[in-house]
Write an enzyme that holds these catalytic residues in place. Structure first.
Site, PDB file in Angstrom:
ATOM      1  N   ARG A  32       0.826  -1.226   0.000  1.00 50.66           N
ATOM      2  CA  ARG A  32       0.000   0.000   0.000  1.00 50.66           C
ATOM      3  C   ARG A  32       0.855   1.270   0.000  1.00 50.66           C
ATOM      4  O   ARG A  32       0.450   2.302  -0.522  1.00 50.66           O
ATOM      5  CB  ARG A  32      -0.916   0.005   1.225  1.00 50.66           C
ATOM      6  CG  ARG A  32      -1.910  -1.160   1.244  1.00 50.66           C
ATOM      7  CD  ARG A  32      -3.307  -0.691   0.962  1.00 50.66           C
ATOM      8  NE  ARG A  32      -4.265  -1.776   0.936  1.00 50.66           N
ATOM      9  CZ  ARG A  32      -5.182  -1.969   1.867  1.00 50.66           C
ATOM     10  NH1 ARG A  32      -5.260  -1.178   2.901  1.00 50.66           N
ATOM     11  NH2 ARG A  32      -6.035  -2.969   1.739  1.00 50.66           N
ATOM     12  N   ASP A 141     -16.761   9.403   6.978  1.00 49.22           N
ATOM     13  CA  ASP A 141     -15.600   8.523   6.882  1.00 49.22           C
ATOM     14  C   ASP A 141     -14.391   9.357   7.294  1.00 49.22           C
ATOM     15  O   ASP A 141     -14.405  10.583   7.159  1.00 49.22           O
ATOM     16  CB  ASP A 141     -15.427   8.003   5.444  1.00 49.22           C
ATOM     17  CG  ASP A 141     -14.581   6.740   5.381  1.00 49.22           C
ATOM     18  OD1 ASP A 141     -15.149   5.643   5.232  1.00 49.22           O
ATOM     19  OD2 ASP A 141     -13.332   6.855   5.479  1.00 49.22           O
TER      20      ASP A 141
HETATM   21  C1  LIG Z   1     -14.453  -1.648   4.502  1.00 44.19           C
HETATM   22  S1  LIG Z   1     -15.016   0.023   4.443  1.00 44.19           S
HETATM   23  C2  LIG Z   1     -16.717  -0.225   4.909  1.00 44.19           C
HETATM   24  C3  LIG Z   1     -17.662   0.589   4.051  1.00 44.19           C
HETATM   25  C4  LIG Z   1     -19.138   0.340   4.304  1.00 44.19           C
HETATM   26  N1  LIG Z   1     -19.501   0.626   5.672  1.00 44.19           N
HETATM   27  C5  LIG Z   1     -19.504  -1.078   3.931  1.00 44.19           C
HETATM   28  O1  LIG Z   1     -19.794  -1.886   4.821  1.00 44.19           O
HETATM   29  O2  LIG Z   1     -19.519  -1.396   2.739  1.00 44.19           O
HETATM   30  C6  LIG Z   1     -14.261   0.683   5.927  1.00 44.19           C
HETATM   31  C7  LIG Z   1     -14.197   2.205   5.954  1.00 44.19           C
HETATM   32  O3  LIG Z   1     -13.896   2.600   7.296  1.00 44.19           O
HETATM   33  C8  LIG Z   1     -13.140   3.783   7.232  1.00 44.19           C
HETATM   34  N2  LIG Z   1     -12.467   3.951   8.525  1.00 44.19           N
HETATM   35  C9  LIG Z   1     -11.439   3.239   9.041  1.00 44.19           C
HETATM   36  N3  LIG Z   1     -11.108   3.699  10.251  1.00 44.19           N
HETATM   37  C10 LIG Z   1     -11.931   4.743  10.515  1.00 44.19           C
HETATM   38  C11 LIG Z   1     -12.078   5.646  11.600  1.00 44.19           C
HETATM   39  N4  LIG Z   1     -11.292   5.574  12.680  1.00 44.19           N
HETATM   40  N5  LIG Z   1     -13.044   6.589  11.524  1.00 44.19           N
HETATM   41  C12 LIG Z   1     -13.837   6.679  10.449  1.00 44.19           C
HETATM   42  N6  LIG Z   1     -13.741   5.874   9.369  1.00 44.19           N
HETATM   43  C13 LIG Z   1     -12.811   4.913   9.410  1.00 44.19           C
HETATM   44  C14 LIG Z   1     -12.195   3.561   6.071  1.00 44.19           C
HETATM   45  O4  LIG Z   1     -11.702   4.791   5.554  1.00 44.19           O
HETATM   46  C15 LIG Z   1     -13.098   2.804   5.090  1.00 44.19           C
HETATM   47  O5  LIG Z   1     -13.653   3.660   4.129  1.00 44.19           O
END
Ligand SMILES: C[S@@+](CC[C@H](N)C(=O)[O-])C[C@H]1O[C@@H](n2cnc3c(N)ncnc32)[C@H](O)[C@@H]1O
Length: 277
Positions: A32, A141
């Site tokens: 990454r 996000d």
């Molecule tokens: C796998 S995606 C899930 C997207 C959606 N909720 C779904 O289930 O399809 C995880 C997301 O969590 C966000 N994320 C990770 N850590 C975070 C944090 N501490 N606060 C807010 N968002 C976060 C990442 O940027 C990413 O876009």
């Protein structure tokens, strides 16, 4: 890849995002960070890790943390939560909110927007039952680049077919030279803004429904507990929380309790606010 620069990066990512990187994730870190190292004109990932340790610009730190997050998402992911929203969550809320005629839904960690737009489709498809209501979907996000993609509402052929029926694609998307654009009707229902789950939820208000799916899996148990307690504080007393299919509150938090027979759906536990206060 090990050593003090790698350990420092793991701590940095955990402090800023909650994401837990272990020595076994070294390959992921390397793959990454390689493009970031290239754009910075650095020869190797090891050099980038050293720069991040010695002192990098805030923008570079932010970018390096951001690329460690997994942004995988698709429309109506796992189907069941959206069926539960339409069949089990919204009908009692609609009955209970006949005076206010307002519903607030929060998609926490919304990634590229498929989740909040799927919620918006469900609300629009409720038809006359929600006609004239004030419907607000807040989609947050921690990643600003992914939020820019989400608010643009433009998806390629692969993304638009992933999870969407042909009927919904035809009804809610328009083909443009660069891809498929989500309908302005859905776009105006969703408000995107940056928010880090580690920073609590005060200031966002109270929600009738919270989606927090496929993000808690990346955190350690204490971080999960703190976030679940905060989500509980942001839920209406008769609100609902939807977690991802691989996520559970069992052994983590008793602020919310599972709804029997509806996997992934949680309601505030009795007295949970008094306990967490
Ligand atoms: C796998 S995606 C899930 C997207 C959606 N909720 C779904 O289930 O399809 C995880 C997301 O969590 C966000 N994320 C990770 N850590 C975070 C944090 N501490 N606060 C807010 N968002 C976060 C990442 O940027 C990413 O876009």
């Amino acid at each position: 890849m090990t050593g003090p620069d790698y350990d420092h990066f793991c701590r940095l990512v955990r402090q800023r995002s909650g994401l837990v990187l272990t020595p076994e994730k070294a390959y992921l870190v390397s793959s990454r960070l390689a493009p970031v190292a290239r754009t910075e004109g650095l020869g190797t990932v090891a050099q980038l890790l050293a720069v991040l340790r010695i002192g990098a610009s805030e923008a570079l730190v932010q970018q390096a943390v951001d690329v460690m997050a997994t942004h995988e998402s698709y429309f109506f992911r796992d189907a069941a939560p959206f069926e539960q929203l339409a069949d089990s969550v919204l009908p009692p809320l609609i009955a209970a909110r006949q005076t206010q005629r307002t519903l607030r839904i929060w998609c926490a960690a919304c990634s590229s927007g498929q989740e909040p737009y799927s919620v918006a489709m469900i609300l629009m498809e409720m038809g006359h039952r929600l006609a004239g209501w004030k419907l607000e979907i807040l989609a947050t996000d921690m990643s600003e680049p992914i939020l820019r993609k989400a608010s643009a509402g433009l998806y390629n052929d692969f993304e638009v077919k992933r999870g969407l029926s042909a009927e919904r694609q035809a009804r809610w998307f328009t083909q443009e030279p660069d891809g498929w654009r989500v309908s302005p009707k859905l776009q105006q229902m969703v408000r995107f803004r940056p928010h880090n789950l580690l920073q609590g939820s005060s200031g966002l208000g109270v929600f009738d429904v919270i989606f927090c799916r496929n993000v808690l899996i990346y955190f350690d148990i204490e971080t999960k507990r703190q976030i679940l307690d905060q989500l509980r504080r942001a839920m209406a007393v008769d609100g609902s929380l939807l977690l991802g299919s691989a996520e559970t509150v069992l052994g983590v938090s008793d602020a919310v309790q599972p709804v029997p027979g509806l996997r992934g759906l949680y309601r505030p536990a009795d007295g949970s606010l008094a306990r967490s206060a």
